[in-house]
Design a protein around this motif. Structure first.
Motif, PDB file in Angstrom:
ATOM      1  N   UNK A 197     -37.454  28.354-100.847  1.00  0.00           N
ATOM      2  CA  UNK A 197     -36.775  27.766-102.010  1.00  0.00           C
ATOM      3  C   UNK A 197     -35.279  27.930-101.818  1.00  0.00           C
ATOM      4  N   UNK A 198     -34.534  26.855-101.961  1.00  0.00           N
ATOM      5  CA  UNK A 198     -33.100  26.877-101.689  1.00  0.00           C
ATOM      6  C   UNK A 198     -32.317  27.746-102.654  1.00  0.00           C
ATOM      7  N   UNK A 199     -31.119  28.143-102.225  1.00  0.00           N
ATOM      8  CA  UNK A 199     -30.287  29.042-103.014  1.00  0.00           C
ATOM      9  C   UNK A 199     -29.862  28.414-104.339  1.00  0.00           C
ATOM     10  N   UNK A 200     -29.565  27.120-104.336  1.00  0.00           N
ATOM     11  CA  UNK A 200     -29.153  26.456-105.569  1.00  0.00           C
ATOM     12  C   UNK A 200     -30.299  26.387-106.570  1.00  0.00           C
ATOM     13  N   UNK A 201     -31.492  26.074-106.071  1.00  0.00           N
ATOM     14  CA  UNK A 201     -32.668  26.033-106.951  1.00  0.00           C
ATOM     15  C   UNK A 201     -32.968  27.412-107.504  1.00  0.00           C
ATOM     16  N   UNK A 202     -32.904  28.415-106.644  1.00  0.00           N
ATOM     17  CA  UNK A 202     -33.168  29.788-107.083  1.00  0.00           C
ATOM     18  C   UNK A 202     -32.144  30.217-108.129  1.00  0.00           C
ATOM     19  N   UNK A 203     -30.899  29.814-107.936  1.00  0.00           N
ATOM     20  CA  UNK A 203     -29.853  30.133-108.905  1.00  0.00           C
ATOM     21  C   UNK A 203     -30.202  29.578-110.281  1.00  0.00           C
ATOM     22  N   UNK A 204     -30.694  28.351-110.328  1.00  0.00           N
ATOM     23  CA  UNK A 204     -31.116  27.746-111.600  1.00  0.00           C
ATOM     24  C   UNK A 204     -32.292  28.499-112.199  1.00  0.00           C
ATOM     25  N   UNK A 205     -33.253  28.874-111.366  1.00  0.00           N
ATOM     26  CA  UNK A 205     -34.441  29.577-111.857  1.00  0.00           C
ATOM     27  C   UNK A 205     -34.091  30.949-112.437  1.00  0.00           C
ATOM     28  N   UNK A 206     -33.121  31.612-111.827  1.00  0.00           N
ATOM     29  CA  UNK A 206     -32.735  32.953-112.274  1.00  0.00           C
ATOM     30  C   UNK A 206     -31.734  32.918-113.424  1.00  0.00           C
TER      31      UNK A 206
END
Length: 361
Positions: free
Chosen positions: A320-329
């Motif tokens: 999972x990409x860093x940008x997507x993970x940032x949104x999830x967190x």
């Protein structure tokens, strides 16, 4: 009554009182000094000399009168900072200022505050406070003094050039796959699905406690973070999420959603997902229960935030990409996520390269 422009008054006790400007407060209003005498001419002469004296020292007008560090820190926090920060951050700043700054430097006039005073503060606390806390204290004082400098209350920021202990970022505790499996089995057995939800959504502790059934959408398989529980001035309060980015939609795996369906039937689906009697579960109860669960299966150093770190790590392991993970967190941006989980991406790169095989051999 005073003569126009003189600021000399006859008091009820028969003395004459003269008033003069000795400085300026943070809001630009004058800070007055007073002199007294039995004769009008005596006060007028003293007042004339004082006005001449302060006219020759224009810097005195820019300095915050006899304002102390304590007075300025209070104004900086209440008027210049509080409107732009959350309540939790406000009370954290207030506590740190009172405990570590005002207790030592509060009586010093800000115009006389020197770098040596601040260095002594740091040196005196480095054995009792962590490097991270010392950096936080210095950051607060530096920001307040920068504001004082910008308003012309001090000539230079005394916080510049202060030597601080190195603040080494700690690698967050992450459950291994075997540890996670043990915890999940125990949580299912004990009916503690709140910890599974954290492991598979990355919710913060406060967000978990504030989660309501109305925030769970069984049709789309997602939950919505709309609030968080905070401790403000020693009391648990449910308010807005940590930041605008913290208010988010988070997908929930099907097997966790299935457990939530069972729970909603058991509880009636009113109010908080993990509360009782219409009240939200306390953060301390959540933490204590997790501590008991992990202790029972031999896991050490596991806290509520460990579950969030584990979720983030599993996401990165699954590409999972860093940008997507940032949104999830619910981080403010990918740079924050990268700051905490750079070690994970490094491990993934090394693991990927090790899989490469020579073509010619």
């Amino acid at each position: 009554m005073a003569k126009r422009g003189e600021n000399i008054y006859l008091r009820k006790d028969g003395r004459w009182e003269g008033r003069y400007i000795k400085g300026r407060k943070w809001d630009g209003k004058p800070s007055f000094g007073y002199i007294y005498g039995r004769k009008y001419i005596e006060v007028k002469q003293k007042l004339t000399l004082l006005k001449v004296q302060f006219a020759k020292q224009p810097d005195m007008v820019r300095i915050y009168g006899n304002g102390t560090v304590a007075e300025w820190m209070d104004y900086w926090l209440e008027k210049l900072t509080r409107p732009y920060i959350g309540e939790t951050t406000y009370y954290t700043y207030k506590t740190q200022i009172k405990t570590h700054i005002v207790s030592r430097l509060g009586a010093v006039e800000i115009g006389k505050l020197q770098p040596n005073d601040i260095q002594d503060l740091v040196n005196g606390k480095k054995d009792s406070l962590s490097a991270g806390m010392l950096h936080n204290i210095h950051r607060l004082l530096r920001s307040a003094m920068r504001a004082a400098h910008e308003k012309g209350l001090i000539r230079d920021n005394p916080c510049v050039g202060i030597k601080l202990p190195r603040n080494r970022a700690k690698t967050p505790r992450v459950l291994t796959r075997n540890e996670q499996q043990k915890l999940e089995r125990t949580a299912v057995k004990k009916g503690a699905i709140e910890y599974l939800l954290c492991l598979y959504t990355g919710l913060r502790l406060g967000e978990l406690c504030a989660l309501k059934w109305s925030d769970v959408n069984f049709e789309t398989g997602a939950l919505y973070v709309r609030g968080t529980m905070k401790r403000i001035d020693g009391k648990a309060v449910i308010g807005a999420p940590k930041s605008g980015n913290s208010e988010r939609e988070v997908p929930v795996p099907a097997f966790v959603l299935k457990m939530l369906r069972i729970r909603i039937k058991q509880t009636g689906g009113n109010g908080f997902v993990f509360g009782t009697g219409g009240k939200a579960a306390s953060m301390r109860t959540m933490q204590a229960r997790l501590k008991a669960l992990t202790k029972g299966i031999g896991l050490e150093g596991v806290h509520m935030h460990t579950l969030r770190h584990t979720y983030a790590t599993r996401c990165l392991e699954n590409r999972i990409g860093m940008e997507t993970l940032s949104d999830l967190l619910g981080h403010s941006g990918p740079q924050i996520t990268l700051k905490y989980y750079a070690h994970c991406t490094r491990e993934n790169k090394f693991a990927s390269v090790r899989k490469l095989k020579a073509i010619a051999c």
